[in-house]
Enzyme design. Structure first.
Site, PDB file in Angstrom:
ATOM      1  CB  SER A  49      -0.671   0.197   1.250  1.00 45.22           C
ATOM      2  OG  SER A  49      -1.477   1.225   1.288  1.00 45.22           O
ATOM      3  CG  HIS A  58      -3.941  -1.764  -1.154  1.00 46.96           C
ATOM      4  ND1 HIS A  58      -4.910  -2.705  -1.539  1.00 46.96           N
ATOM      5  CD2 HIS A  58      -4.223  -0.434  -0.302  1.00 46.96           C
ATOM      6  CE1 HIS A  58      -5.974  -2.035  -0.573  1.00 46.96           C
ATOM      7  NE2 HIS A  58      -5.485  -0.906   0.109  1.00 46.96           N
ATOM      8  CG  ASP A 103      -5.219   2.501   0.959  1.00 48.46           C
ATOM      9  OD1 ASP A 103      -5.982   1.806   0.853  1.00 48.46           O
ATOM     10  OD2 ASP A 103      -4.039   2.373   1.504  1.00 48.46           O
ATOM     11  CG  MET A 150      -8.390   7.233   1.998  1.00 48.78           C
ATOM     12  SD  MET A 150      -7.666   7.719   3.656  1.00 48.78           S
ATOM     13  CE  MET A 150      -6.720   6.037   3.852  1.00 48.78           C
ATOM     14  CG  HIS A 194      -9.356   0.001  -0.354  1.00 51.01           C
ATOM     15  ND1 HIS A 194      -8.621   0.073   0.795  1.00 51.01           N
ATOM     16  CD2 HIS A 194     -10.647   0.122   0.151  1.00 51.01           C
ATOM     17  CE1 HIS A 194      -9.655  -0.190   2.015  1.00 51.01           C
ATOM     18  NE2 HIS A 194     -10.625  -0.080   1.540  1.00 51.01           N
ATOM     19  CG  MET A 232     -11.311   3.270   2.366  1.00 48.65           C
ATOM     20  SD  MET A 232      -9.576   3.525   3.054  1.00 48.65           S
ATOM     21  CE  MET A 232      -8.510   3.404   1.449  1.00 48.65           C
ATOM     22  CG  MET A 263     -11.539  -1.847   6.035  1.00 46.28           C
ATOM     23  SD  MET A 263     -10.102  -1.642   5.128  1.00 46.28           S
ATOM     24  CE  MET A 263      -8.942  -0.713   6.308  1.00 46.28           C
ATOM     25  N   GLY A 320      -8.788   5.038   7.038  1.00 49.28           N
ATOM     26  CA  GLY A 320      -8.426   6.361   7.252  1.00 49.28           C
ATOM     27  C   GLY A 320      -6.909   6.406   7.366  1.00 49.28           C
ATOM     28  N   GLY A 326      -0.831   2.933   9.644  1.00 48.87           N
ATOM     29  CA  GLY A 326       0.181   2.864  11.044  1.00 48.87           C
ATOM     30  C   GLY A 326      -0.866   2.788  12.347  1.00 48.87           C
ATOM     31  CG  ASP A 370      -6.025  -2.485   3.941  1.00 49.23           C
ATOM     32  OD1 ASP A 370      -5.102  -2.025   4.349  1.00 49.23           O
ATOM     33  OD2 ASP A 370      -6.581  -1.842   3.022  1.00 49.23           O
ATOM     34  N   GLY A 371      -4.683  -3.427   7.149  1.00 47.82           N
ATOM     35  CA  GLY A 371      -4.434  -2.564   8.254  1.00 47.82           C
ATOM     36  C   GLY A 371      -3.831  -3.444   9.644  1.00 47.82           C
ATOM     37  N   GLY A 372      -2.813  -2.804   9.871  1.00 48.83           N
ATOM     38  CA  GLY A 372      -1.988  -3.231  11.035  1.00 48.83           C
ATOM     39  C   GLY A 372      -1.244  -4.581  10.703  1.00 48.83           C
ATOM     40  CB  SER A 405       3.609   0.881   8.581  1.00 51.84           C
ATOM     41  OG  SER A 405       2.247   1.909   8.686  1.00 51.84           O
TER      42      SER A 405
END
Ligand code: DX5
Ligand code: ZN
Length: 225
Positions: free
Chosen positions: A10, A35, A37, A39, A68, A70, A139, A144, A147, A177-179, A200
């Site tokens: 990402s 990927h 993002d 937004m 993606h 959002m 998610m 949003g 990190g 997706d995320g963390g 990240s």
């Protein structure tokens, strides 16, 4: 038999002054998808990337470009992201008034269509459109920002969706997706994820982008066997 796990880098955490270099490094490191993002400051608090950046990413890599969205009213913007060169487009169930029609709109362009769910959105939102999707995305943070900390409460949802996909569909991806990092990757893979999105852990990882992709893949592959 081992299950192929794909790594989607990402670019949200990439150095935007050197975006082409960052994408190339992710590709050299073995990332499978890039990927992006998008937004809009409405569906999520931040405004990030538009179609012109997708075009730039498209021209910087041979890898699939995974968009993606959002954003609210995604149906108004899908065609523009198709023209920008998206290989796949994922929309949020929470933002789509006519989700089934929207998936058709995406796939009519020959682009893979995906549906994303926020952590608090129940899986039943996906059930009626399972036959219409090429990919799903759960998610594992509230969308949003890059990190954020992985939300462990989503793990049972990953397990349940993996079960549905195995029973009812063939070849539909389960993205998370995320963390996602070296610690959480084995957990989501064990739960049934097939595509790991990470920002990240790849673009701010120790030792640079290439080494970070390779470490993430090694962590994911341990549990995929
Ligand atoms: C979050 C985005 C993610 C984000 C992941 O809203 O959809 O793709 O870039 O960032 P990390 O991997 O840092 O959690
Ligand atoms: Zn994303």
């Amino acid at each position: 038999m081992s299950r192929p796990i794909r790594i989607a880098a990402s670019v949200l955490s990439a150095d935007f002054t050197r975006l082409g270099d960052a994408v190339a490094a992710a590709e050299r490191g073995g990332a499978d998808w890039i990927h992006v993002d998008v937004m809009d400051g409405r569906f999520v608090p931040e405004i990030t990337i538009g179609a012109v950046i997708v075009e730039a990413v498209r021209s910087a890599t041979r890898l699939p470009v995974d968009v993606h969205l959002m954003i609210v009213e995604p149906e108004r913007h899908v065609d523009r992201f198709v023209r920008a060169g998206a290989t796949s487009i994922t929309v949020h169930a929470e933002a789509s008034r006519h989700l089934h029609r929207l998936l058709q709109q995406i796939k009519d362009h020959g682009v893979r269509g995906g549906v994303a769910l926020n952590p608090a959105t129940p899986l039943v939102m996906l059930e009626p459109v399972l036959e219409a999707v090429d990919m799903t995305l759960l998610m594992t943070v509230n969308p949003g920002y890059a990190g954020q900390r992985f939300i462990r409460g989503v793990l049972p949802k990953i397990r349940q969706l993996a079960g549905w996909l195995a029973e009812r569909t063939a070849g539909v991806d389960l993205q998370v997706d995320g963390g996602i990092n070296e610690t959480t990757a084995p957990e989501v893979v064990a739960a049934g994820a097939t595509v790991l999105v990470a920002a990240s852990a790849i673009f701010h990882g120790d030792g640079g982008i290439e080494a970070s992709v390779a470490r993430l893949r090694a962590a994911a592959d341990v549990r995929a066997r």
